[in-house]
Design a protein around this motif. Structure first.
Motif, PDB file in Angstrom:
ATOM      1  N   LEU A  74     -14.848  -5.713   1.091  1.00  0.00           N
ATOM      2  CA  LEU A  74     -13.763  -6.630   0.664  1.00  0.00           C
ATOM      3  C   LEU A  74     -12.594  -5.864   0.933  1.00  0.00           C
ATOM      4  N   GLY A  75     -12.705  -4.995   2.561  1.00  0.00           N
ATOM      5  CA  GLY A  75     -11.370  -3.813   2.892  1.00  0.00           C
ATOM      6  C   GLY A  75     -10.844  -5.107   4.562  1.00  0.00           C
ATOM      7  N   CYS A  76     -10.161  -4.405   4.580  1.00  0.00           N
ATOM      8  CA  CYS A  76      -9.735  -4.972   6.061  1.00  0.00           C
ATOM      9  C   CYS A  76      -9.024  -3.681   6.607  1.00  0.00           C
ATOM     10  N   GLY A  77      -9.676  -2.616   5.802  1.00  0.00           N
ATOM     11  CA  GLY A  77     -10.152  -1.347   8.105  1.00  0.00           C
ATOM     12  C   GLY A  77     -10.551  -0.455   7.171  1.00  0.00           C
ATOM     13  N   LEU A  92      -7.795  10.608  -3.520  1.00  0.00           N
ATOM     14  CA  LEU A  92      -7.308   9.275  -4.658  1.00  0.00           C
ATOM     15  C   LEU A  92      -7.067   8.385  -4.124  1.00  0.00           C
ATOM     16  N   ASP A  93      -8.459   7.392  -3.965  1.00  0.00           N
ATOM     17  CA  ASP A  93      -8.589   5.845  -3.444  1.00  0.00           C
ATOM     18  C   ASP A  93      -8.371   4.846  -5.042  1.00  0.00           C
ATOM     19  N   LEU A  94      -6.306   4.717  -4.303  1.00  0.00           N
ATOM     20  CA  LEU A  94      -6.223   3.209  -4.549  1.00  0.00           C
ATOM     21  C   LEU A  94      -6.824   2.221  -4.723  1.00  0.00           C
ATOM     22  N   ASN A 163      -7.483  -0.029   0.307  1.00  0.00           N
ATOM     23  CA  ASN A 163      -7.905  -0.089   1.364  1.00  0.00           C
ATOM     24  C   ASN A 163      -7.916  -1.631   0.535  1.00  0.00           C
ATOM     25  N   CYS A 164      -6.967  -2.598   1.109  1.00  0.00           N
ATOM     26  CA  CYS A 164      -6.193  -3.444   1.343  1.00  0.00           C
ATOM     27  C   CYS A 164      -6.557  -3.513  -0.332  1.00  0.00           C
ATOM     28  N   VAL A 165      -5.512  -3.009  -1.143  1.00  0.00           N
ATOM     29  CA  VAL A 165      -4.986  -3.243  -2.320  1.00  0.00           C
ATOM     30  C   VAL A 165      -3.447  -3.097  -2.737  1.00  0.00           C
ATOM     31  N   GLY A 187       2.053  16.600   0.721  1.00  0.00           N
ATOM     32  CA  GLY A 187       0.555  15.591   0.779  1.00  0.00           C
ATOM     33  C   GLY A 187       0.619  14.210   1.631  1.00  0.00           C
ATOM     34  N   ARG A 188      -0.371  13.916   1.565  1.00  0.00           N
ATOM     35  CA  ARG A 188      -0.089  12.341   2.600  1.00  0.00           C
ATOM     36  C   ARG A 188      -0.180  10.892   2.175  1.00  0.00           C
ATOM     37  N   LEU A 189      -0.086  10.062   2.260  1.00  0.00           N
ATOM     38  CA  LEU A 189      -0.801   8.112   2.461  1.00  0.00           C
ATOM     39  C   LEU A 189      -1.368   8.378   3.275  1.00  0.00           C
ATOM     40  N   ALA A 190      -2.228   7.884   3.680  1.00  0.00           N
ATOM     41  CA  ALA A 190      -2.939   6.681   4.579  1.00  0.00           C
ATOM     42  C   ALA A 190      -4.244   6.048   3.554  1.00  0.00           C
ATOM     43  N   ILE A 191      -3.579   4.794   4.527  1.00  0.00           N
ATOM     44  CA  ILE A 191      -3.819   3.713   3.524  1.00  0.00           C
ATOM     45  C   ILE A 191      -3.708   2.097   4.862  1.00  0.00           C
TER      46      ILE A 191
END
Length: 276
Positions: A74-77, A92-94, A163-165, A187-191
């Motif tokens: 389902l992802g794009c990366g 945390l996975d959104l 991941n693509c959400v 903290g960091r965001l990496a999506i």
């Protein structure tokens, strides 16, 4: 930060409730049918799935390390490739789906780390929880909730992946506000997500299926940068992945949607000292 009294508006041609229902319906169907979002006839065999995973940035070792049933294509990366996860971190996975990225993250943070996945589709959460036992991943937990209203305490997360959400959300500013809230200082965001590169045709913009399939909800890079900055993030970088056109053009049999969207890496960091 945005005033709580502000009324959220969807970036698509749908009202927020209709958009959420379309997304929830699609992913409930995927969870129960164990199919992926790739509807093309080319996505029929193991070789095709392996090829897609390589295009997304996953290695053969990634595939082999997670039990069957967690990777629904389902992802794009590959957000874990961006996150540079360290042992002991809380992740945390959104929009965690069946848990594939969570289980990969759990491998990186180790027994002293923790991974939490949040998804708004009950069927996906149920499937992900079943996959915890299959993967013996007892440092992973899944919670039912909307990414605009995270069931996570303030300042408790080191890294947020997704991941693509985010493109599926009718209120992306609220998503980034919430992400900032739950991250610890520094903290960091990496999506991984899709970004809009050209104006969508009106029939796509207001089509529930196009919204739910990661096309019509995409935002331009400049808009995403503004949202992240408004939420309080710094060191913001958004980098399109031109090679993603190869798999994005398979998302819709009726048109080449790679003319309108491209996958991108989206990163940002919460300041060490939060200034209110």
């Amino acid at each position: 930060m945005r005033d709580d009294a502000d009324t959220p508006e969807s970036t698509t041609g749908l009202d927020p409730n209709t958009q959420r229902r379309a997304v929830r319906r699609r992913y409930a169907r995927i969870a129960t049918e164990e199919s992926s979002c790739c509807a093309s006839s080319s996505c029929g065999g193991d070789d095709d799935n392996d090829d897609l995973n390589r295009q997304l940035g996953y290695s053969a070792a990634d595939d082999e390390s997670v039990a069957e049933g967690a990777n629904l294509g389902l992802g794009c990366g590959n957000p874990n490739a961006l996150a540079a996860l360290q042992p002991g971190e809380t992740v945390l996975d959104l929009g965690s789906g069946a848990g594939f990225d969570c289980f990969l993250a759990a491998r990186e943070v180790g027994e002293t780390g923790r991974v939490v996945g949040v998804d708004m589709t009950p069927e996906m959460v149920e499937k992900a929880r079943e996959n915890v036992e299959k993967n013996d991943a007892h440092n992973v937990a899944f919670r039912l909730g909307e990414i605009e209203h995270l069931p996570v305490a303030d300042g408790t997360v080191d890294v947020i992946i997704s991941n693509c959400v985010v493109n599926l959300s009718p209120d992306k500013q609220q998503v980034f506000d919430e992400a900032h809230r739950v991250l610890r200082p520094g903290g960091r965001l990496a999506i991984s997500d899709v970004v809009l590169t050209a104006r969508l045709p009106s029939d796509v913009h207001a089509d529930p299926e196009s919204v739910a399939s990661c096309v019509a909800g995409a935002s331009p890079i400049a808009d995403l940068e503004t949202m992240l900055s408004t939420a309080g993030f710094e060191q913001i970088t958004i980098v399109p992945r031109e090679a993603s056109e190869q798999f994005i053009r398979e998302w819709d049999d009726a048109r080449d949607v790679s003319d309108y969207v491209v996958s991108a890496t989206i990163e940002g960091r919460k300041p060490e000292q939060n200034v209110s």
